[in-house]
Design a protein around this motif. Structure first.
Motif, PDB file in Angstrom:
ATOM      1  N   VAL A  85     -74.380 -63.780 -29.619  1.00  0.00           N
ATOM      2  CA  VAL A  85     -74.795 -64.234 -30.948  1.00  0.00           C
ATOM      3  C   VAL A  85     -74.564 -63.139 -31.976  1.00  0.00           C
ATOM      4  O   VAL A  85     -74.556 -63.406 -33.181  1.00  0.00           O
ATOM      5  CB  VAL A  85     -76.276 -64.668 -30.960  1.00  0.00           C
ATOM      6  CG1 VAL A  85     -76.499 -65.865 -30.054  1.00  0.00           C
ATOM      7  CG2 VAL A  85     -77.193 -63.516 -30.546  1.00  0.00           C
ATOM      8  N   LEU A  86     -74.364 -61.893 -31.492  1.00  0.00           N
ATOM      9  CA  LEU A  86     -74.035 -60.758 -32.350  1.00  0.00           C
ATOM     10  C   LEU A  86     -73.088 -59.842 -31.590  1.00  0.00           C
ATOM     11  O   LEU A  86     -73.056 -59.855 -30.348  1.00  0.00           O
ATOM     12  CB  LEU A  86     -75.295 -59.971 -32.727  1.00  0.00           C
ATOM     13  CG  LEU A  86     -76.287 -60.581 -33.713  1.00  0.00           C
ATOM     14  CD1 LEU A  86     -77.512 -59.674 -33.822  1.00  0.00           C
ATOM     15  CD2 LEU A  86     -75.654 -60.799 -35.080  1.00  0.00           C
ATOM     16  N   ILE A  87     -72.336 -59.036 -32.338  1.00  0.00           N
ATOM     17  CA  ILE A  87     -71.521 -57.991 -31.728  1.00  0.00           C
ATOM     18  C   ILE A  87     -71.837 -56.673 -32.429  1.00  0.00           C
ATOM     19  O   ILE A  87     -72.197 -56.650 -33.612  1.00  0.00           O
ATOM     20  CB  ILE A  87     -70.014 -58.291 -31.818  1.00  0.00           C
ATOM     21  CG1 ILE A  87     -69.593 -58.538 -33.268  1.00  0.00           C
ATOM     22  CG2 ILE A  87     -69.637 -59.452 -30.925  1.00  0.00           C
ATOM     23  CD1 ILE A  87     -68.093 -58.693 -33.445  1.00  0.00           C
ATOM     24  N   VAL A  88     -71.728 -55.591 -31.679  1.00  0.00           N
ATOM     25  CA  VAL A  88     -71.947 -54.252 -32.218  1.00  0.00           C
ATOM     26  C   VAL A  88     -70.673 -53.451 -31.995  1.00  0.00           C
ATOM     27  O   VAL A  88     -70.190 -53.357 -30.854  1.00  0.00           O
ATOM     28  CB  VAL A  88     -73.135 -53.557 -31.521  1.00  0.00           C
ATOM     29  CG1 VAL A  88     -73.322 -52.146 -32.076  1.00  0.00           C
ATOM     30  CG2 VAL A  88     -74.412 -54.370 -31.687  1.00  0.00           C
ATOM     31  N   GLN A  89     -70.115 -52.915 -33.085  1.00  0.00           N
ATOM     32  CA  GLN A  89     -68.889 -52.139 -32.948  1.00  0.00           C
ATOM     33  C   GLN A  89     -69.189 -50.796 -32.304  1.00  0.00           C
ATOM     34  O   GLN A  89     -70.142 -50.105 -32.662  1.00  0.00           O
ATOM     35  CB  GLN A  89     -68.231 -51.935 -34.311  1.00  0.00           C
ATOM     36  CG  GLN A  89     -66.804 -51.390 -34.222  1.00  0.00           C
ATOM     37  CD  GLN A  89     -66.061 -51.512 -35.524  1.00  0.00           C
ATOM     38  OE1 GLN A  89     -66.622 -51.879 -36.545  1.00  0.00           O
ATOM     39  NE2 GLN A  89     -64.774 -51.222 -35.494  1.00  0.00           N
TER      40      GLN A  89
ATOM     41  N   ARG B 276     -61.572 -57.140 -28.232  1.00  0.00           N
ATOM     42  CA  ARG B 276     -61.370 -57.998 -29.393  1.00  0.00           C
ATOM     43  C   ARG B 276     -62.668 -58.746 -29.688  1.00  0.00           C
ATOM     44  O   ARG B 276     -63.297 -59.293 -28.780  1.00  0.00           O
ATOM     45  CB  ARG B 276     -60.232 -58.999 -29.152  1.00  0.00           C
ATOM     46  CG  ARG B 276     -58.898 -58.332 -28.852  1.00  0.00           C
ATOM     47  CD  ARG B 276     -57.805 -59.347 -28.587  1.00  0.00           C
ATOM     48  NE  ARG B 276     -57.536 -60.160 -29.762  1.00  0.00           N
ATOM     49  CZ  ARG B 276     -56.603 -61.120 -29.792  1.00  0.00           C
ATOM     50  NH1 ARG B 276     -55.878 -61.379 -28.706  1.00  0.00           N
ATOM     51  NH2 ARG B 276     -56.404 -61.816 -30.894  1.00  0.00           N
ATOM     52  N   ALA B 277     -63.027 -58.778 -30.957  1.00  0.00           N
ATOM     53  CA  ALA B 277     -64.270 -59.447 -31.344  1.00  0.00           C
ATOM     54  C   ALA B 277     -64.137 -60.952 -31.140  1.00  0.00           C
ATOM     55  O   ALA B 277     -63.127 -61.550 -31.534  1.00  0.00           O
ATOM     56  CB  ALA B 277     -64.592 -59.153 -32.808  1.00  0.00           C
ATOM     57  N   PRO B 278     -65.121 -61.585 -30.523  1.00  0.00           N
ATOM     58  CA  PRO B 278     -65.068 -63.046 -30.374  1.00  0.00           C
ATOM     59  C   PRO B 278     -65.178 -63.723 -31.737  1.00  0.00           C
ATOM     60  O   PRO B 278     -65.797 -63.193 -32.663  1.00  0.00           O
ATOM     61  CB  PRO B 278     -66.288 -63.348 -29.497  1.00  0.00           C
ATOM     62  CG  PRO B 278     -67.196 -62.184 -29.669  1.00  0.00           C
ATOM     63  CD  PRO B 278     -66.323 -60.994 -29.926  1.00  0.00           C
ATOM     64  N   LYS B 279     -64.579 -64.884 -31.840  1.00  0.00           N
ATOM     65  CA  LYS B 279     -64.572 -65.603 -33.114  1.00  0.00           C
ATOM     66  C   LYS B 279     -65.958 -66.164 -33.431  1.00  0.00           C
ATOM     67  O   LYS B 279     -66.712 -66.543 -32.540  1.00  0.00           O
ATOM     68  CB  LYS B 279     -63.552 -66.737 -33.072  1.00  0.00           C
ATOM     69  CG  LYS B 279     -62.108 -66.265 -32.936  1.00  0.00           C
ATOM     70  CD  LYS B 279     -61.158 -67.445 -32.923  1.00  0.00           C
ATOM     71  CE  LYS B 279     -59.703 -66.970 -32.820  1.00  0.00           C
ATOM     72  NZ  LYS B 279     -58.763 -68.107 -32.792  1.00  0.00           N
ATOM     73  N   ALA B 280     -66.254 -66.241 -34.734  1.00  0.00           N
ATOM     74  CA  ALA B 280     -67.482 -66.862 -35.255  1.00  0.00           C
ATOM     75  C   ALA B 280     -68.753 -66.198 -34.729  1.00  0.00           C
ATOM     76  O   ALA B 280     -69.785 -66.856 -34.584  1.00  0.00           O
ATOM     77  CB  ALA B 280     -67.499 -68.359 -34.936  1.00  0.00           C
ATOM     78  N   VAL B 281     -68.683 -64.901 -34.431  1.00  0.00           N
ATOM     79  CA  VAL B 281     -69.864 -64.148 -34.022  1.00  0.00           C
ATOM     80  C   VAL B 281     -70.028 -62.990 -35.002  1.00  0.00           C
ATOM     81  O   VAL B 281     -69.143 -62.141 -35.107  1.00  0.00           O
ATOM     82  CB  VAL B 281     -69.731 -63.602 -32.579  1.00  0.00           C
ATOM     83  CG1 VAL B 281     -70.966 -62.796 -32.204  1.00  0.00           C
ATOM     84  CG2 VAL B 281     -69.518 -64.744 -31.599  1.00  0.00           C
TER      85      VAL B 281
END
Length: 269
Positions: free
Chosen positions: A134-138, A158-163
């Motif tokens: 539900v969130l991503i942290v770089q 790669r960051a998942p889409k729409a998160v």
């Protein structure tokens, strides 16, 4: 009144003396029949038990020949099968399904829940439910995925889409520092997760960033540059409904404030 005659008295004595010896002769016969029946039943049960044990543990008919996987989305069935280490060829009854589940959760943190079941006569079925970010942290050049429980479960390139991405704008001084000392970083991350989970579906699809400055200062940045002041994670459902109505009422606004959902505001154009 005359008593019984001598012949009658002799007949009664013969009848009395003939009864008990007959019962004594029949009693051992009944006991032998009962004992024989018990012995036969005991032998039959022993043979049945031995046959069942041999069928379950010794025969080749009920052994593990295949492992089926269901529910995977990001993980592959091959990854799950390798991590499960199901003993193919072992008696199906001897497979420790609890140990399989524990291995999968330990080796593959992306797995939220897993159910290992026997599929008679030759299979083990693994029903997997993966965590959803539900969130991503770089983190450097990668991204850490965070689920709706605040668990950081995977690092991807790669960051998942729409998160949306989580930004912790925390400081050790001022009100932000006080919030950090009181709640701790993990708690503030969980609050951001709660906010992300409360967003209206239309907003969640275009949310780019969830910024956390303190417990009651959480805001959003959308893909088109618009911003939302959300406040704390409390009263999330009401804030979501208020934001939806506010965006419809002021479609050209650039900033929305639902931190106090009973007194929302919008500004900019």
């Amino acid at each position: 009144m005359a008593g019984p005659t001598t012949a009658e008295q002799r007949g009664e004595r013969e009848q009395e003396s003939s009864g008990p010896p007959l019962a004594r002769r029949l009693r051992p016969t009944r006991l032998r029949l009962r004992l024989r029946t018990i012995i036969i039943l005991a032998i039959a049960l022993t043979l049945l038990g031995a046959g069942t044990v041999w069928l379950l543990y010794g025969s080749r008919w009920l052994r593990v020949e295949r492992v089926s996987i269901s529910g995977t989305r990001v993980l592959t069935p091959e990854q799950v099968r390798a991590a499960a280490e199901v003993p193919v060829g072992a008696p199906l009854i001897s497979v420790d399904t609890d140990a399989i589940e524990s291995r999968l959760r330990a080796k593959l943190p992306r797995i939220d829940t897993v159910d290992a079941v026997r599929s008679w006569p030759h299979g083990i079925g693994l029903k997997v439910v993966e965590r959803t970010p539900v969130l991503i942290v770089q983190k450097g050049g990668n991204f850490v995925e965070v689920d709706d429980d605040g668990v950081r479960f995977a690092t991807v390139s790669r960051a998942p889409k729409a998160v949306p991405e989580l930004e912790l704008k925390l400081s050790s001084t001022g009100s932000t520092g006080a919030s950090l000392r009181r709640f701790g970083e993990d708690r503030l991350v969980r609050e951001a997760v709660r906010v992300a989970g409360s967003l209206p579906s239309g907003v969640a699809r275009i949310a780019r960033t969830v910024k956390v400055r303190s417990y009651d200062d959480i805001s959003l940045e959308l893909n088109d540059g618009r911003t939302v002041a959300w406040g704390s994670s409390e009263r999330g459902a009401l804030k979501a409904r208020t934001l939806t109505a506010l965006m419809k009422a002021a479609p050209d606004a650039r900033h929305f404030d639902v931190s106090v959902p009973t007194a929302p505001a919008s500004s900019g154009s």
